[in-house]
Enzyme design. Structure first.
Site, PDB file in Angstrom:
ATOM      1  N   CYS A  83      38.267  34.652  39.829  1.00  0.00           N
ATOM      2  CA  CYS A  83      39.063  33.441  39.663  1.00  0.00           C
ATOM      3  C   CYS A  83      38.503  32.390  40.611  1.00  0.00           C
ATOM      4  CB  CYS A  83      40.507  33.784  40.047  1.00  0.00           C
ATOM      5  SG  CYS A  83      41.628  32.389  40.071  1.00  0.00           S
ATOM      6  N   CYS A 199      36.257  27.572  35.795  1.00  0.00           N
ATOM      7  CA  CYS A 199      37.485  28.378  35.761  1.00  0.00           C
ATOM      8  C   CYS A 199      37.178  29.528  34.812  1.00  0.00           C
ATOM      9  CB  CYS A 199      38.641  27.542  35.230  1.00  0.00           C
ATOM     10  SG  CYS A 199      40.082  28.518  34.713  1.00  0.00           S
TER      11      CYS A 199
HETATM   12  N1  DGL Z   1      40.978  31.723  35.896  1.00  0.00           N
HETATM   13  C1  DGL Z   1      41.281  31.112  37.142  1.00  0.00           C
HETATM   14  C2  DGL Z   1      40.146  30.271  37.671  1.00  0.00           C
HETATM   15  O1  DGL Z   1      39.010  30.643  37.498  1.00  0.00           O
HETATM   16  C3  DGL Z   1      42.675  30.561  37.300  1.00  0.00           C
HETATM   17  C4  DGL Z   1      43.147  29.521  36.357  1.00  0.00           C
HETATM   18  C5  DGL Z   1      44.594  29.216  36.609  1.00  0.00           C
HETATM   19  O2  DGL Z   1      45.351  30.159  36.736  1.00  0.00           O
HETATM   20  O3  DGL Z   1      44.933  28.031  36.731  1.00  0.00           O
HETATM   21  O4  DGL Z   1      40.334  29.281  38.329  1.00  0.00           O
END
Ligand code: DGL
Length: 271
Positions: A83, A199
Site C-alpha cells: 500500500c 496506489c
Molecule cells: N491501495 C492503497 C495504496 O496503495 C490504499 C488506497 C486507499 O485505501 O485509499 O495507497
C-alpha cells in the site's frame, strides 16, 4: 517501486505477510505468485478501515502496527506493505518499532520518466491517494527522482474506494464505469502518454485507465515482487514444489481462512 531501505540481509523464509487497506495489495500479490510460487502468503485486508487515502497518518500508523503484530503472530518473517499510503505514512515507524522484521514498501515508480529514451513522447503524470500526495515521504521521493519536476502529480479522492467497493464488496453499482470515468475526466484533455499508478488499487483497473485516458500505465508491483524474491532467496533455498498456501484475513471478518489462489485472484485478472 520497492522502497530500498531494507538491510542487505538474505533470509530463508516462505512465510510472507502482505497488507493493504483492502484488495489493492492484490496487484502485488499476483506478481509474487508468479515469481515466488512456493511462498506461503498471509494477506491482511484492512477493509473495515478502507480507504486509507482520507485518513490521518496517526490512524494509518496505528493500523499498520496492529496488522504487523497480527502477521507476526502467524510467523511471517517479511512483510510487504502493499500500500503506497501506508508506506508513505508508516514504514519508517514500523521499522523502528519492529527492528527484526524486514519490511518492503511500495512507492510510485518515479524512475520511469528518466528510463524512457529522449525523443520519445513521454508526457507523464503520477496518480496517488490524497494521503500519499500530502506525505513528506512522497515529496522527498519526487524531489529526489524527479528533480526537474517533469512528472505532474494528481491526488485522486475516490478511485481506490470505487475499486474496493466494486470488486471486493461486489457493490451493485452498475455505474462503476461511469464513476471511474467521472473521477478521471479532468485528466482527459491533458493528453498524457503515461500514468504512474501510485496506489496499489489502481493497477487492478489498469486497462480501464489506459483506454479512458489513451495512455500507458506504469505500476511498481512487479519490481516489488522482485525485491522480495531477492531478499528471501539464498542460493541454497531451492524448492520445486508449489504449495497452494494462501491465508486471508480481513478486519471485517476476523479469522484467518485458507483460500485457493486461483479462485481468489480470478475476479481481478485483466480488469
Ligand atoms: N491501495 C492503497 C495504496 O496503495 C490504499 C488506497 C486507499 O485505501 O485509499 O495507497
Amino acid at each position: 517501486m520497492p522502497d530500498m531501505m531494507n538491510p542487505d540481509k538474505i533470509i530463508k523464509t516462505k512465510k510472507i505477510g502482505l497488507f493493504d487497506s483492502g484488495i489493492g495489495g492484490f496487484s502485488v500479490l499476483s506478481e509474487l505468485f508468479k515469481i515466488i510460487p512456493e511462498a506461503q502468503i498471509y494477506y491482511y485486508s484492512d477493509d473495515a478501515n478502507a480507504p486509507y487515502g482520507p485518513k490521518t497518518d496517526e490512524f494509518i500508523t496505528e493500523r499498520s502496527i496492529t496488522i504487523t503484530n497480527e502477521l507476526m503472530s502467524q510467523g511471517v518473517e517479511l512483510i510487504v506493505v502493499a500500500c503506497n499510503t501506508a508506506t508513505a505514512s508508516s514504514i519508517d515507524l514500523l521499522r523502528e518499532t519492529f527492528p527484526k522484521m524486514i519490511f518492503v514498501g511500495v512507492e510510485p515508480y518515479l524512475n520511469a520518466y528518466y528510463q524512457i529514451p529522449e525523443g520519445q513522447e513521454k508526457k507523464m503524470m503520477v496518480l496517488t491517494t490524497e494521503s500519499t500526495g500530502k506525505s513528506e515521504r512522497f515529496k522527498r521521493l519526487k524531489e529526489r527522482l524527479d528533480p526537474k519536476s517533469m512528472i505532474d502529480h494528481y491526488s485522486l479522492t475516490n478511485l481506490a474506494r470505487l475499486i474496493e467497493n466494486y470488486y471486493y464488496h461486489s457493490e451493485t453499482n452498475t455505474d462503476f464505469d461511469l464513476r471511474v470515468e467521472e473521477e478521471l475526466s479532468f485528466l482527459k484533455d491533458h493528453h498524457y502518454s503515461f500514468a504512474i499508478l501510485g496506489c496499489t488499487h489502481y493497477p487492478l483497473i489498469n486497462k480501464k485507465i489506459e483506454s479512458l485516458l489513451n495512455l500507458k500505465t506504469i505500476s511498481p508491483c512487479a519490481h516489488v515482487a522482485l525485491r522480495v524474491k531477492e531478499l528471501i532467496h539464498s542460493k541454497d533455498h531451492v524448492t520445486e514444489s508449489t504449495d497452494e498456501f494462501f491465508q486471508f484475513l480481513s478486519s471485517t471478518n476476523n479469522h484467518w481462512i485458507q483460500k485457493s489462489r486461483k479462485s481468489f485472484l480470478g475476479p481481478f485478472k485483466g480488469k
